[in-house]
Write a protein that holds these residues in place. Sequence first.
Motif, short mmCIF file in Angstrom:
data_model
loop_
_atom_site.label_atom_id
_atom_site.label_comp_id
_atom_site.label_asym_id
_atom_site.label_seq_id
_atom_site.Cartn_x
_atom_site.Cartn_y
_atom_site.Cartn_z
N ASP A 3 41.93 34.82 31.96
CA ASP A 3 41.06 35.73 32.71
C ASP A 3 41.85 36.97 33.12
O ASP A 3 41.38 38.11 32.99
CB ASP A 3 40.51 35.04 33.96
CG ASP A 3 39.77 33.74 33.64
OD1 ASP A 3 39.25 33.62 32.51
OD2 ASP A 3 39.75 32.85 34.51
N CYS A 39 37.43 33.12 30.38
CA CYS A 39 37.83 34.01 29.27
C CYS A 39 38.74 33.24 28.31
O CYS A 39 39.50 32.35 28.73
CB CYS A 39 38.58 35.23 29.79
SG CYS A 39 37.65 36.29 30.94
N CYS A 49 33.25 37.73 29.04
CA CYS A 49 33.72 36.36 29.22
C CYS A 49 32.55 35.47 29.66
O CYS A 49 31.52 35.96 30.15
CB CYS A 49 34.82 36.31 30.28
SG CYS A 49 36.30 37.27 29.87
#
Length: 327
Positions: A3, A39, A49
């Motif tokens: 992420d 993600c 994502c």
Amino acid sequence: MNDARVVCKYLGCGDAVSASGNSQFGSGIWLMLNYEVGCNGSEEDPWKCELKQLAHSNCSRETEGAGVICSDHFQIRLVDGGSRCAGRVELYYNGSWGTVCDDSWDLADAQVVCNQLKCGQALNATVSSWFGPGVGPIWLDNVNCNMKDSVLWECLVGQWSESDCNHKEDAGVICSDHRAVRLQDGANPCQGRVEVYYNRTWGTVCADSFGKAAADVVCQQLSCGSAQSVESANTFGSGSGQIWLDDVNCRLHDTLLWQCPSSPWGQHNCDHKEDVGVICSDLHSNSSLNKLEYYTDSELHQDDDIRMQNSFTSFDAEFGREYEDVQ
């Protein structure tokens, strides 16, 4: 971390160095989005994502806010000089603190550092690890700053971490807002009249309210152990020039003399007959600060193996003396 990688890439800030979920950077002012982000690291936009809304909405902005540190996050500091305005130049890059090589290091480069740290004018650009060698990577070499540069990393000619240097060549800076403390006219460096370097001038400290707690701060700041006694001007003689501090009342958590509550700098009702002195428990200091104090007093000797770039004249003129190059 995937992420965080997507966020850093989206912002053009390199790769992710760390990801935190404990509101490391504060709580923020906007509403918190209660989503679980998933993600895989290849996305170009965080909104691409996978997002799953949480069943509950009780996340705390104060304790659960997400944060990221990217590899292109830079910080700068001066280390081992006794104040934030003097010392070895260190940069935080790619998750690590590292140093700067002294190849081509001069006052123009030092001025950019002083400007970044809001430390006034550059008085000297030190070379040959004058503040001691650092550790870790050597991030910059052959720095070449000009008046238009606002941050040191804009001055880099080559690539980050490409150098032919070792830490014996770490660069340093002394800025005009540097403050220092010393003990003068005692039998050793750990006893004497208390003097403070401020606004490019050494001055004394008035004995009013100056007690054992303040003396302990001075001794610890100089790596001289603890305070054995507080002395009057009769012991070490009267100083001259400015009386910088008066009504000093140090607290247990103070580690620097100028952190202690006092009258404003230069405001006092004393004369030099009230200059305070201190005797510390140790006879010799292991601190690198004595070396800096030695320099700011303009007492330069070749056997100190000090090599400064170009000439000392620009710095030593501040103290009323001029010296030729030391090679």
